[in-house]
Design a protein around this motif. Sequence first.
Motif, mmCIF file in Angstrom:
data_model
loop_
_atom_site.group_PDB
_atom_site.id
_atom_site.type_symbol
_atom_site.label_atom_id
_atom_site.label_comp_id
_atom_site.label_asym_id
_atom_site.label_seq_id
_atom_site.Cartn_x
_atom_site.Cartn_y
_atom_site.Cartn_z
ATOM 1 N N ALA A 71 -10.569 4.190 6.056
ATOM 2 C CA ALA A 71 -10.094 4.555 4.731
ATOM 3 C C ALA A 71 -10.535 3.563 3.670
ATOM 4 C CB ALA A 71 -8.568 4.672 4.741
ATOM 5 N N SER A 115 0.584 3.945 1.497
ATOM 6 C CA SER A 115 0.688 4.691 2.743
ATOM 7 C C SER A 115 1.534 3.981 3.789
ATOM 8 C CB SER A 115 -0.713 4.934 3.308
ATOM 9 O OG SER A 115 -1.311 3.707 3.620
ATOM 10 N N GLN A 130 -11.893 5.121 0.645
ATOM 11 C CA GLN A 130 -10.880 5.621 -0.295
ATOM 12 C C GLN A 130 -10.513 4.533 -1.295
ATOM 13 O OE1 GLN A 130 -7.198 6.478 1.634
ATOM 14 N NE2 GLN A 130 -6.136 7.072 -0.217
ATOM 15 N N ASP A 150 -2.871 10.521 0.526
ATOM 16 C CA ASP A 150 -4.002 9.847 1.151
ATOM 17 C C ASP A 150 -4.951 10.842 1.810
ATOM 18 O OD1 ASP A 150 -3.174 7.371 0.388
ATOM 19 O OD2 ASP A 150 -2.101 6.913 2.237
ATOM 20 N N GLN A 154 -7.075 12.515 -0.909
ATOM 21 C CA GLN A 154 -8.066 11.601 -1.468
ATOM 22 C C GLN A 154 -9.213 11.381 -0.488
ATOM 23 O OE1 GLN A 154 -6.603 7.929 -3.100
ATOM 24 N NE2 GLN A 154 -4.853 8.887 -4.098
ATOM 25 N N ARG A 155 -8.876 11.173 0.768
ATOM 26 C CA ARG A 155 -9.915 10.905 1.757
ATOM 27 C C ARG A 155 -10.808 12.121 1.970
ATOM 28 N NH1 ARG A 155 -5.668 7.965 5.905
ATOM 29 N NH2 ARG A 155 -5.284 6.138 4.582
ATOM 30 N N ARG A 161 -4.172 -0.601 6.632
ATOM 31 C CA ARG A 161 -5.032 0.536 6.288
ATOM 32 C C ARG A 161 -6.124 0.678 7.333
ATOM 33 N NH1 ARG A 161 -5.922 3.108 1.613
ATOM 34 N NH2 ARG A 161 -4.747 1.554 0.452
ATOM 35 N N ASP A 180 0.837 -1.188 0.000
ATOM 36 C CA ASP A 180 0.000 0.000 0.000
ATOM 37 C C ASP A 180 0.873 1.239 0.000
ATOM 38 O OD1 ASP A 180 -2.785 1.113 0.395
ATOM 39 O OD2 ASP A 180 -1.627 2.118 1.954
#
Length: 960
Positions: free
Chosen positions: A352, A177, A355, A389, A392-393, A348, A175
């Motif tokens: 999220a 993130s 997302q 992130d 986007q969130r 995650r 991922d």
Amino acid sequence: MLTGRESLVRLIGRRRRSPLPASLAAALSPSSPFPAASPAQADDGVGTGEAARAAEAGPSSGGSGGVGAEWVSCPVCGESIRGSDYCVNTHLDTCLTRGTKRKLTQSTLLNFRFSKKVPPEPTSNSLNNEVETRNMKKVDESLSSDQALFSVDSDIGSSKSGAANVSLPGCLIPDISETISAFVPSNNGAVEHCSSIMLPTVATSDSIDACANIYTRTTVAVYTVIVGRRFHENIELRQDAGITILRDPQNAKDPDAIKVLYAASESDAMLGYLPRELAKVLAPLMDKHYVECEGYVVSLPEQHLGNVPIQITVQKCETDTQRNGDPKYWQSLWENFISTVKSEYLQRPSSARYQTNFNLMISDVMANHTHVFSDTEKSFLASFKLLSDDAQRLFVRIYTRKGPWFRKSTISYREIADLDHAIMELKLAGYINTLSCTVDPSECDTKVALDVLTVPEMKEILKELPKDDTSCTRRHELVSTLLSLYHNGTCASLLKRIVKQTGTCIKISKMADELLWRIQRLFFLNGDQDLSSFLLVEIGVVKFPEYACSTSHRIFQERGDLLEYEEAIRVAQVMDESLDDDNMDLVTRCIDLSENRLCTMRKQENATSPQHPPLFFSRFSASWVYSKILTLGVSVYERDRRYEDAIRILKILLSEVTCDIRRGYWTLRLSVDLEHMGRPNESLSIAEGGAIDPWVRVGSKFALQRRVLRLSKPPRRWKVPSYASYVKRNIKEMSIERRPLNCETGAKNVFYGYDGELCGVEQLALQYYADEGGGWQGTHSEGGIWMTIFGLLMWDVMFADIQDVFQSKFQTAPLDLETDDFYKSRKELAESQLKKIQDGMAEEMLISSWELNQGTACRGVNWDRHSLTDLRAVVGCIGGHRLALLLRHLAVDYRSWSSGMPDLLLWRFLDERGGGEAKLVEVKGPRDQLSEQQRTWILVLMDFGFDVEVCKVSPVAKRR
């Protein structure tokens, strides 16, 4: 509600927040002549018929850094940004302030070189590559954080930094993130650092070996959280405090539960539990003493009872049980543990997931419908993957809210760490606009901006203005007053006063709103579903059927087809909103525009005569939408007694739309309206033509036949139609006398039932048949129980692998269910199922389908209302022959026959061996009459051999 409006509202679905395109606004203006330019003709390749869309963001979004600006690669962080001076300078300021850098050789801004970056076409593969590339760019940032999933130091447990300056190859990066730091055990069992490396784009043989060796390591550091947190009143939780973990096998809710204890206090000082997903795979290892665990608190939560970030070190240790047991078994437990902690559940945060779902929706649409997007739109959508992130969130959060404006001061989400940076990033990318003192008032809809204010805030603004009337207290009065003061110049600085009260506000940009509306529409193929469908699946509320998505035709052949369809929906939305506002002038304009567009499109289609896609794709055409608008327009004109206008529209619909089962409704209304206008001969001719039209069916056909019999009296017609005897058939009736408690016109009648409780006519009839009518059991479901039986017995037919009928994983029925293509394309399979039903296997098929598919969403199937016991009783009492005939009727024409069935379905068993009988009853209260659809169903059921009757509930006759 007007006939056709409910259907139009479902078609519109989520209303678009952006203003009308200039071309459509001009077409709907009173001064605009017809025909107006279609969106396909006006499209410039940037948006939906608007040449100015590339600069839509305006000064607040970066001026020349709009959607059409060139993309460049930032020399500091490597991210893609628009190549305008404003965007570049603002991004660099933030980038340098944040301390982010990618190249250690850079010295000053004079050494920077911006390279043009042209985003590739976002296919499914390229979108994955973009995520992987972004992952590489962020690794050096993430290495400095304490949120590494796997981490190790030269002396495990001695350091609390939680991350080493090493990283595994790209195959272990799940991922963007997350950061993974690698460790490799040496020959003597000690843990040594790997050399710091940059993640490769393509995994080499060495990296693959490193991926494979992860399961052979003896020590793993896992970053996780404490859930279900508790506090001991004598314990103060501290950062870096040591913790221990202990199994809790006696836990009533989870036998795999693992408690987290505060190492600096007594053993009963429990802080909470490990997450369920981690405990499930760690518990077997702890039960056999296969591992030893210790950890510490990484940081303190923001909220008092929030989840506590912790890191635990899990180390394998050899035991007697392990030596004497199967080594493959122990290794499988360890590998299962490693696989789980690598999974997305632990990396995650659950908040999220929306997302991930949002990105999945974009990727799927861009993979399957890329041909309907312009290059600029593709670049814009591809840029969403490059956002952080947080950005986007934040975008997904505000996109799913009503809006349109949101105060920055009221936006707070736990999963968004840096709100200011997320807002600036979205603004630079063109996804949001901001409302601030620097915005030009001409670019903002003041009426919409006023919606951000509360009533006290609007009153506060009014207090500062010179005026005579201060009596208004309601919201709409305050808004009207402020707008009038703004337009007459008394309060020219209204926008600044709004910002003073609210602070900075943000909203979705027009470009983003329109493109994401299109993305959502193409993904779900309707206006009813949205991102909440993902959530309903994840939490187990809804389970969609399993089927194969086999496609051979595109729903929209060209971009122009989609643009025309979207504009038609915009017209439908304008008409619906105009009906809400009682703006009949604009309603008329929408009807006139739809009439003109429908005629123009049909002529173009007939001239080109291309290869047409499947017939059930017609619902995704602009002409189909305009025909629905005109159908509603007929109801509007009839309500206002504008019969000449209604007749004109009906004739256009019948002449332009030749293959549609709505022709029955149009023909019937045309015949009725002609009679209203005193033209009985023409009305009779229309009715006679409709009675033999193959697209006129069920209730409409029966109504037209009855009209023919009524209007064709000598000398107008001498010959009696062949269907006269069928239409005039008698229907069995019985009567119940009961005194209604209310006699208001239009109100549902209420009676005292046989049990002494208040009830309606249907419940009263059920009690009568159960008590005085012969011991019948039954249910009031109208067609609901039949739709459930059809769905269960024809499940394999509905979800058979047929080309083009399944385009999305969120369908509860094939696209052709309500068309003639449903039975035609599945005739052999359907007849095979019907033959089994006719041979008496319906009950076995019902039980099997129920057990295999229980809880799965399917059109018409109601799992909660009808029990398996009742369904088995119904199927057994009806008999295979009659049931097969009824289900065949539904399979051939589901849409026409899915409504109008009798209210009650009754059954009773005659002997202990299971023999039974069934009865269908249509219940009518005082002053109620059978509709044409209901009368048609009753006659058809009589032909099938069903026992059908009408139960009339009549008031008790007055005694003389």
